[in-house]
Design an enzyme around this catalytic site. Structure first.
Site, mmCIF file in Angstrom:
data_model
loop_
_atom_site.group_PDB
_atom_site.id
_atom_site.type_symbol
_atom_site.label_atom_id
_atom_site.label_comp_id
_atom_site.label_asym_id
_atom_site.label_seq_id
_atom_site.Cartn_x
_atom_site.Cartn_y
_atom_site.Cartn_z
ATOM 1 N N ASP A 111 54.969 45.101 40.044
ATOM 2 C CA ASP A 111 54.827 44.085 41.096
ATOM 3 C C ASP A 111 54.927 44.710 42.481
ATOM 4 O OD1 ASP A 111 54.509 42.186 39.161
ATOM 5 O OD2 ASP A 111 56.492 41.276 39.394
ATOM 6 N N GLU B 77 45.483 43.463 37.501
ATOM 7 C CA GLU B 77 45.363 44.622 38.381
ATOM 8 C C GLU B 77 43.951 44.761 38.920
ATOM 9 O OE1 GLU B 77 44.650 46.402 34.215
ATOM 10 O OE2 GLU B 77 45.667 44.696 35.102
#
Length: 312
Positions: A207, A233
């Site tokens: 994160d 992602e």
């Protein structure tokens, strides 16, 4: 009724206001919780103002309406007098509008009407009710709706556009590019070996890395570009007025920024690279999905070529 009590009506039907004692009318107007005033349509001289108005703006004393109500030294540019009369200078339909007073900053709902004064001249009658609290509530609700709408279009982790916001903006930019016959390019990329980062360092590290990448993207794109996180992602940039060569240059600049950066998480330093695919709008494209499909194929070739590179 005792002797000496005030008489509010002259002889005649009690429902006929024309028969009412002027003192009674004045009593009624002075107890209305709103501004009531009369001004000469030509000279703007205030001829009457009720008690509410005198308490808020002071005694009119024959002054001009714009001097008393707006603290101006010349007539108001927003004056509605011209809208209150028809072509023959007779009173038109009443005008109801909302206005923010420039002297005290409060909002009023105004009802303006041109009427004949007892001496025959045309005057402006305005009844203005303070609606500031209502307007402030409406503005607060509008701001809250806008904030909620913005949050619904924002990726919570990176602060970039989310998938929904990206496609909404993309359709508009695509239509504009076609109308103006201007280039439009798309850069799609995802992080290399991101699952491995999560497995080795935990989701907290992943994160942090994604937030860091969101900041890097924000520093690289222009104001009119659209940057979004469209998957775990996966990221996409839509670049108006940008051809494919220019899009490749931007993609390489962003790739170098990503490869040379890292974030610290607990005792570890985490870095990542990314693979990029680039495509540009062509006449045969039906929509942004076609652009994304070509960019996705180019991104796949970048991964096959060893990752951390740009194709397209």
């Amino acid at each position: 009724m005792q002797e000496g009590d005030p008489v509010f009506f002259r002889e005649g039907p009690a429902t006929d206001l024309r028969q009412m004692d002027p003192r009674a009318l004045l009593t009624i107007l002075d107890n209305v919780d709103a501004l009531v005033y009369v001004a000469d349509m030509e000279t703007h001289e205030l001829l009457f103002m009720n008690d509410y108005g005198r308490r808020v703006w002071g005694e009119p004393a024959g002054r001009k309406c714009w001097a008393v109500l707006q603290d101006r030294n010349s007539p108001c540019p927003f004056c509605t007098n011209s809208q209150l009369v028809d072509g023959e200078r007779e009173g038109a339909e009443p005008l109801v509008w909302e206005f923010r007073n420039q002297a005290n900053g409060r909002w009023y709902q105004c009802r303006d009407q041109a009427i004949r004064w007892p001496d025959g001249r045309l005057v402006r009658l305005e009844i203005a009710m303070d609606i500031t609290e209502r307007r402030e509530m409406e503005e607060a609700l509008r701001a809250e709706r806008e904030r909620a709408d913005a949050l619904a279009r924002e990726d919570e982790l990176t602060g970039l556009n989310n998938r929904r916001a990206f496609f909404e903006a993309a359709e508009k930019l695509l239509a504009r590019a076609r109308r103006s016959d201007r280039p439009l390019s798309l850069v799609q990329f995802d992080l290399d070996w991101f699952k491995r980062i999560n497995d080795e360092h935990g989701h907290e590290a992943g994160d942090r890395l994604l937030r860091h990448i969101g900041q890097l993207i924000g520093n690289c794109v222009r104001e009119g570009d659209v940057a979004a996180r469209v998957g775990g992602e996966e990221f996409v940039l839509l670049l108006p007025d940008t051809d494919q060569d220019e899009a490749r240059i931007l993609a390489n600049r962003l790739r170098q920024c990503l490869s040379g950066s890292s974030v610290a998480c607990r005792d570890a330093t985490v870095s990542a690279s990314a693979s990029f695919g680039v495509s540009s709008l062509i006449p045969a494209d039906d929509g942004v999905d076609d652009l994304m499909a070509r960019a996705d194929r180019a991104l796949y070739r970048a991964k096959q070529a060893g990752r951390d590179c740009v194709y397209g």
